[in-house]
Design a protein around this motif. Sequence first.
Motif, PDB file in Angstrom:
ATOM      1  N   TRP A 219       3.557   1.628  -2.039  1.00 23.23           N
ATOM      2  CA  TRP A 219       4.176   1.903  -3.343  1.00 23.23           C
ATOM      3  C   TRP A 219       3.339   1.436  -4.524  1.00 23.23           C
ATOM      4  O   TRP A 219       3.541   1.905  -5.645  1.00 23.23           O
ATOM      5  CB  TRP A 219       5.593   1.348  -3.401  1.00 23.23           C
ATOM      6  CG  TRP A 219       5.712  -0.127  -3.631  1.00 23.23           C
ATOM      7  CD1 TRP A 219       5.541  -1.127  -2.721  1.00 23.23           C
ATOM      8  CD2 TRP A 219       6.048  -0.770  -4.857  1.00 23.23           C
ATOM      9  NE1 TRP A 219       5.748  -2.342  -3.304  1.00 23.23           N
ATOM     10  CE2 TRP A 219       6.065  -2.160  -4.616  1.00 23.23           C
ATOM     11  CE3 TRP A 219       6.362  -0.314  -6.144  1.00 23.23           C
ATOM     12  CZ2 TRP A 219       6.362  -3.088  -5.596  1.00 23.23           C
ATOM     13  CZ3 TRP A 219       6.665  -1.245  -7.127  1.00 23.23           C
ATOM     14  CH2 TRP A 219       6.654  -2.614  -6.843  1.00 23.23           C
ATOM     15  N   LEU A 220       2.393   0.540  -4.296  1.00 18.46           N
ATOM     16  CA  LEU A 220       1.530   0.091  -5.390  1.00 18.46           C
ATOM     17  C   LEU A 220       0.199   0.818  -5.350  1.00 18.46           C
ATOM     18  O   LEU A 220      -0.364   1.036  -4.273  1.00 18.46           O
ATOM     19  CB  LEU A 220       1.270  -1.413  -5.291  1.00 18.46           C
ATOM     20  CG  LEU A 220       2.448  -2.330  -5.583  1.00 18.46           C
ATOM     21  CD1 LEU A 220       2.067  -3.779  -5.268  1.00 18.46           C
ATOM     22  CD2 LEU A 220       2.908  -2.186  -7.015  1.00 18.46           C
ATOM     23  N   LYS A 221      -0.296   1.201  -6.529  1.00 17.61           N
ATOM     24  CA  LYS A 221      -1.629   1.786  -6.606  1.00 17.61           C
ATOM     25  C   LYS A 221      -2.655   0.719  -6.280  1.00 17.61           C
ATOM     26  O   LYS A 221      -2.416  -0.469  -6.491  1.00 17.61           O
ATOM     27  CB  LYS A 221      -1.898   2.300  -8.026  1.00 17.61           C
ATOM     28  CG  LYS A 221      -1.145   3.536  -8.390  1.00 17.61           C
ATOM     29  CD  LYS A 221      -1.576   3.979  -9.769  1.00 17.61           C
ATOM     30  CE  LYS A 221      -1.032   5.350 -10.076  1.00 17.61           C
ATOM     31  NZ  LYS A 221      -1.567   5.874 -11.330  1.00 17.61           N
ATOM     32  N   LYS A 222      -3.793   1.145  -5.800  1.00 18.43           N
ATOM     33  CA  LYS A 222      -4.897   0.212  -5.574  1.00 18.43           C
ATOM     34  C   LYS A 222      -5.595   0.036  -6.912  1.00 18.43           C
ATOM     35  O   LYS A 222      -6.608   0.668  -7.188  1.00 18.43           O
ATOM     36  CB  LYS A 222      -5.843   0.746  -4.512  1.00 18.43           C
ATOM     37  CG  LYS A 222      -5.216   0.779  -3.134  1.00 18.43           C
ATOM     38  CD  LYS A 222      -6.178   1.277  -2.087  1.00 18.43           C
ATOM     39  CE  LYS A 222      -5.461   1.297  -0.748  1.00 18.43           C
ATOM     40  NZ  LYS A 222      -6.288   1.790   0.320  1.00 18.43           N
ATOM     41  N   SER A 223      -4.997  -0.791  -7.758  1.00 20.63           N
ATOM     42  CA  SER A 223      -5.536  -0.980  -9.097  1.00 20.63           C
ATOM     43  C   SER A 223      -5.404  -2.440  -9.503  1.00 20.63           C
ATOM     44  O   SER A 223      -4.617  -3.192  -8.938  1.00 20.63           O
ATOM     45  CB  SER A 223      -4.788  -0.092 -10.098  1.00 20.63           C
ATOM     46  OG  SER A 223      -3.425  -0.471 -10.193  1.00 20.63           O
TER      47      SER A 223
ATOM     48  N   LEU B 113       2.550   5.999 -13.336  1.00 25.67           N
ATOM     49  CA  LEU B 113       2.679   4.981 -12.295  1.00 25.67           C
ATOM     50  C   LEU B 113       2.714   5.570 -10.896  1.00 25.67           C
ATOM     51  O   LEU B 113       2.534   4.867  -9.926  1.00 25.67           O
ATOM     52  CB  LEU B 113       3.969   4.181 -12.520  1.00 25.67           C
ATOM     53  CG  LEU B 113       4.030   3.395 -13.816  1.00 25.67           C
ATOM     54  CD1 LEU B 113       5.407   2.798 -13.997  1.00 25.67           C
ATOM     55  CD2 LEU B 113       2.983   2.314 -13.829  1.00 25.67           C
ATOM     56  N   SER B 114       3.008   6.841 -10.780  1.00 23.93           N
ATOM     57  CA  SER B 114       3.175   7.393  -9.438  1.00 23.93           C
ATOM     58  C   SER B 114       1.908   8.054  -8.931  1.00 23.93           C
ATOM     59  O   SER B 114       0.953   8.182  -9.589  1.00 23.93           O
ATOM     60  CB  SER B 114       4.327   8.375  -9.406  1.00 23.93           C
ATOM     61  OG  SER B 114       4.181   9.336 -10.425  1.00 23.93           O
TER      62      SER B 114
ATOM     63  N   GLY C   9       2.856   0.544 -10.022  1.00 21.05           N
ATOM     64  CA  GLY C   9       3.501   1.282  -8.945  1.00 21.05           C
ATOM     65  C   GLY C   9       4.968   1.520  -9.223  1.00 21.05           C
ATOM     66  O   GLY C   9       5.552   0.905 -10.120  1.00 21.05           O
TER      67      GLY C   9
ATOM     68  N   GLU D 234       0.812  -1.224   0.000  1.00 20.15           N
ATOM     69  CA  GLU D 234       0.000   0.000   0.000  1.00 20.15           C
ATOM     70  C   GLU D 234       0.843   1.271   0.000  1.00 20.15           C
ATOM     71  O   GLU D 234       0.332   2.363  -0.247  1.00 20.15           O
ATOM     72  CB  GLU D 234      -0.987  -0.001   1.179  1.00 20.15           C
ATOM     73  CG  GLU D 234      -0.353  -0.043   2.544  1.00 20.15           C
ATOM     74  CD  GLU D 234      -0.074  -1.461   3.075  1.00 20.15           C
ATOM     75  OE1 GLU D 234       0.242  -1.554   4.275  1.00 20.15           O
ATOM     76  OE2 GLU D 234      -0.139  -2.444   2.316  1.00 20.15           O
TER      77      GLU D 234
END
Length: 133
Positions: free
Chosen positions: A17-21, A132-133, A26, A15
């Motif tokens: 560094w990765l998007k909630k997708s 990505l960010s 990420g 959570e």
Amino acid sequence: MPRPSKIEPVLIRPEEWLKKSNPPLGSQEGHHFGVDCVVIRYSTDEIGEGPNLHVHPYDEIFHILEGRAQFTVGDQQFEATAGSLVIGPANVPHAYKNLGPGRLDSVDFHLSPEWIQYDLPRDDESLSAPTLS
């Protein structure tokens, strides 16, 4: 005797560094932790989708976790499948696209403390993949 490390152990939770997708996307720059590496998670379910032609002033290593990708690295083109590693040399234009069927999922390692990218879109291409960010 090995020299002691200049960095401390760090856990970076998904959570952070990765998007909630879905599919997962990420990026994490290493300079925050004294590390000379950027990690990017790139995934797409869309056939033909992927980062457009671009260049970095450092080497990059791609690890294909799932699916098939058509890579262009300089004058070379080749297909990379799940489990493959692809080396992208510094200052050599490169791009890759999902060949399908299904998802392309990769982790890309930029051998730099920060992400530096210069897009070189070809005719009829917009600038690079979704942010990505």
